[in-house]
Scaffold this motif. Sequence first.
Motif, PDB file in Angstrom:
ATOM      1  N   UNK A  42       0.825  -1.203   0.000  1.00 27.56           N
ATOM      2  CA  UNK A  42       0.000   0.000   0.000  1.00 27.56           C
ATOM      3  C   UNK A  42       0.865   1.262   0.000  1.00 27.56           C
ATOM      4  N   UNK A  43       1.997   1.196   0.685  1.00 22.25           N
ATOM      5  CA  UNK A  43       2.911   2.342   0.709  1.00 22.25           C
ATOM      6  C   UNK A  43       3.452   2.620  -0.688  1.00 22.25           C
ATOM      7  N   UNK A  44       3.737   1.560  -1.417  1.00 18.80           N
ATOM      8  CA  UNK A  44       4.218   1.713  -2.798  1.00 18.80           C
ATOM      9  C   UNK A  44       3.135   2.332  -3.678  1.00 18.80           C
ATOM     10  N   UNK A  45       1.889   1.863  -3.511  1.00 16.12           N
ATOM     11  CA  UNK A  45       0.777   2.428  -4.279  1.00 16.12           C
ATOM     12  C   UNK A  45       0.572   3.897  -3.907  1.00 16.12           C
ATOM     13  N   UNK A  46       0.652   4.180  -2.607  1.00 14.26           N
ATOM     14  CA  UNK A  46       0.495   5.557  -2.112  1.00 14.26           C
ATOM     15  C   UNK A  46       1.514   6.486  -2.766  1.00 14.26           C
ATOM     16  N   UNK A  47       2.751   6.035  -2.831  1.00 11.94           N
ATOM     17  CA  UNK A  47       3.795   6.853  -3.452  1.00 11.94           C
ATOM     18  C   UNK A  47       3.594   6.961  -4.957  1.00 11.94           C
ATOM     19  N   UNK A  48       3.092   5.879  -5.561  1.00 10.95           N
ATOM     20  CA  UNK A  48       2.825   5.916  -6.993  1.00 10.95           C
ATOM     21  C   UNK A  48       1.753   6.933  -7.341  1.00 10.95           C
ATOM     22  N   UNK A  49       0.760   7.068  -6.453  1.00 15.09           N
ATOM     23  CA  UNK A  49      -0.306   8.030  -6.684  1.00 15.09           C
ATOM     24  C   UNK A  49       0.141   9.468  -6.408  1.00 15.09           C
ATOM     25  N   UNK A  50       1.299   9.594  -5.762  1.00 17.58           N
ATOM     26  CA  UNK A  50       1.813  10.927  -5.419  1.00 17.58           C
ATOM     27  C   UNK A  50       3.157  11.224  -6.082  1.00 17.58           C
ATOM     28  N   UNK A  51       3.377  10.619  -7.250  1.00 19.11           N
ATOM     29  CA  UNK A  51       4.632  10.840  -7.971  1.00 19.11           C
ATOM     30  C   UNK A  51       4.836  12.311  -8.335  1.00 19.11           C
ATOM     31  N   UNK A  52       3.744  13.015  -8.502  1.00 19.60           N
ATOM     32  CA  UNK A  52       3.838  14.426  -8.872  1.00 19.60           C
ATOM     33  C   UNK A  52       4.605  15.210  -7.802  1.00 19.60           C
ATOM     34  N   UNK A  53       4.407  14.822  -6.525  1.00 17.54           N
ATOM     35  CA  UNK A  53       5.106  15.516  -5.433  1.00 17.54           C
ATOM     36  C   UNK A  53       6.615  15.343  -5.572  1.00 17.54           C
ATOM     37  N   UNK A  54       7.054  14.131  -5.904  1.00 16.37           N
ATOM     38  CA  UNK A  54       8.484  13.876  -6.076  1.00 16.37           C
ATOM     39  C   UNK A  54       9.031  14.647  -7.283  1.00 16.37           C
ATOM     40  N   UNK A  55       8.247  14.721  -8.345  1.00 20.58           N
ATOM     41  CA  UNK A  55       8.690  15.422  -9.544  1.00 20.58           C
ATOM     42  C   UNK A  55       8.869  16.923  -9.298  1.00 20.58           C
ATOM     43  N   UNK A  56       8.118  17.457  -8.336  1.00 16.40           N
ATOM     44  CA  UNK A  56       8.165  18.889  -8.057  1.00 16.40           C
ATOM     45  C   UNK A  56       9.116  19.253  -6.915  1.00 16.40           C
ATOM     46  N   UNK A  57       9.864  18.272  -6.416  1.00 10.39           N
ATOM     47  CA  UNK A  57      10.756  18.524  -5.285  1.00 10.39           C
ATOM     48  C   UNK A  57      11.745  19.656  -5.553  1.00 10.39           C
ATOM     49  N   UNK A  58      12.240  19.741  -6.771  1.00  8.66           N
ATOM     50  CA  UNK A  58      13.261  20.738  -7.096  1.00  8.66           C
ATOM     51  C   UNK A  58      12.688  21.915  -7.892  1.00  8.66           C
ATOM     52  N   UNK A  59      11.383  22.059  -7.778  1.00  8.85           N
ATOM     53  CA  UNK A  59      10.734  23.173  -8.466  1.00  8.85           C
ATOM     54  C   UNK A  59      10.134  24.136  -7.442  1.00  8.85           C
ATOM     55  N   UNK A  60      10.105  25.397  -7.782  1.00  6.12           N
ATOM     56  CA  UNK A  60       9.466  26.375  -6.916  1.00  6.12           C
ATOM     57  C   UNK A  60      10.318  26.759  -5.718  1.00  6.12           C
ATOM     58  N   UNK A  61       9.758  27.643  -4.900  1.00  7.14           N
ATOM     59  CA  UNK A  61      10.462  28.137  -3.723  1.00  7.14           C
ATOM     60  C   UNK A  61      10.049  27.363  -2.477  1.00  7.14           C
ATOM     61  N   UNK A  62      10.946  27.325  -1.508  1.00  6.89           N
ATOM     62  CA  UNK A  62      10.696  26.608  -0.266  1.00  6.89           C
ATOM     63  C   UNK A  62      10.511  27.602   0.891  1.00  6.89           C
ATOM     64  N   UNK A  63       9.259  27.727   1.323  1.00  9.60           N
ATOM     65  CA  UNK A  63       8.968  28.496   2.519  1.00  9.60           C
ATOM     66  C   UNK A  63       8.972  27.567   3.721  1.00  9.60           C
ATOM     67  N   UNK A  64       8.758  28.097   4.935  1.00 10.51           N
ATOM     68  CA  UNK A  64       8.769  27.268   6.157  1.00 10.51           C
ATOM     69  C   UNK A  64       7.811  26.075   6.098  1.00 10.51           C
ATOM     70  N   UNK A  65       6.589  26.300   5.600  1.00 11.41           N
ATOM     71  CA  UNK A  65       5.597  25.219   5.552  1.00 11.41           C
ATOM     72  C   UNK A  65       6.040  24.101   4.621  1.00 11.41           C
TER      73      UNK A  65
END
Length: 228
Positions: A42-65
């Motif tokens: 299930x953890x693997x499926x969960x991450x598969x459904x959230x691949x977009x988050x990993x793809x955006x790790x190096x995009x945009x600015x990082x605020x405290x939140x």
Amino acid sequence: MNKKRIKVCIDLSMVALFLALMAFHITGNRVHEWLGVALFALFAVHNGLNLRWYKNLFKGKYGPARIFYTVINLLLLLAMSGMMVSGILLSTEVFAFLDLPASMFARKLHMFSTSWGYALMAVHLGYHFGLSAGRIQDKISRVSVGMGLAIVSALGIFAADSQQLWQKMFLRIEYVFFDFNRPLVFLIFDYIAVMVLFASIGYIGNRFLKKRRKDEIQKFRENGLTSQ
């Protein structure tokens, strides 16, 4: 069923499996290992459904939140990876065919990663609850939720000590000791209270950082600057 509902079902199933895994001395080793396999599937499926988050790790600015949320997610990924590797090394049922040596290091890694994985999973859930809790407009409802979280979180501090969670998280013990006389219902309550404790940390972190962001935006506007 849409993607959002699938994610919610998977998350709730993972929480239930995590709780069941904490009752190793009740389920027995064979069931424990298969529950672990189900959790990681299930953890693997969960991450598969959230691949977009990993793809955006190096995009945009990082605020405290975003920094807070990213650190929690990456630490949770490390903890779950540690659980998987150590679980395979210690397996005497599901992965017995691999004939891997069960070392003291693997036992400590499993204890360490499991305790931190449980805590970080709860913080992760609490952070997401903070996102949805913002929709609660009624003051009485917000106060009721806050009081409920505070009471159960206080119980969670003592429950964590009762279940040796603090000792496991900081490797103050080498072996896990189980209370075979403690009824299952009390054991589950202990770990639910612990979950609420760490979820409250994620919730408070979300609300605090969100308020801080609003304050920063307000200062920018007062000074005639553009918020970033």
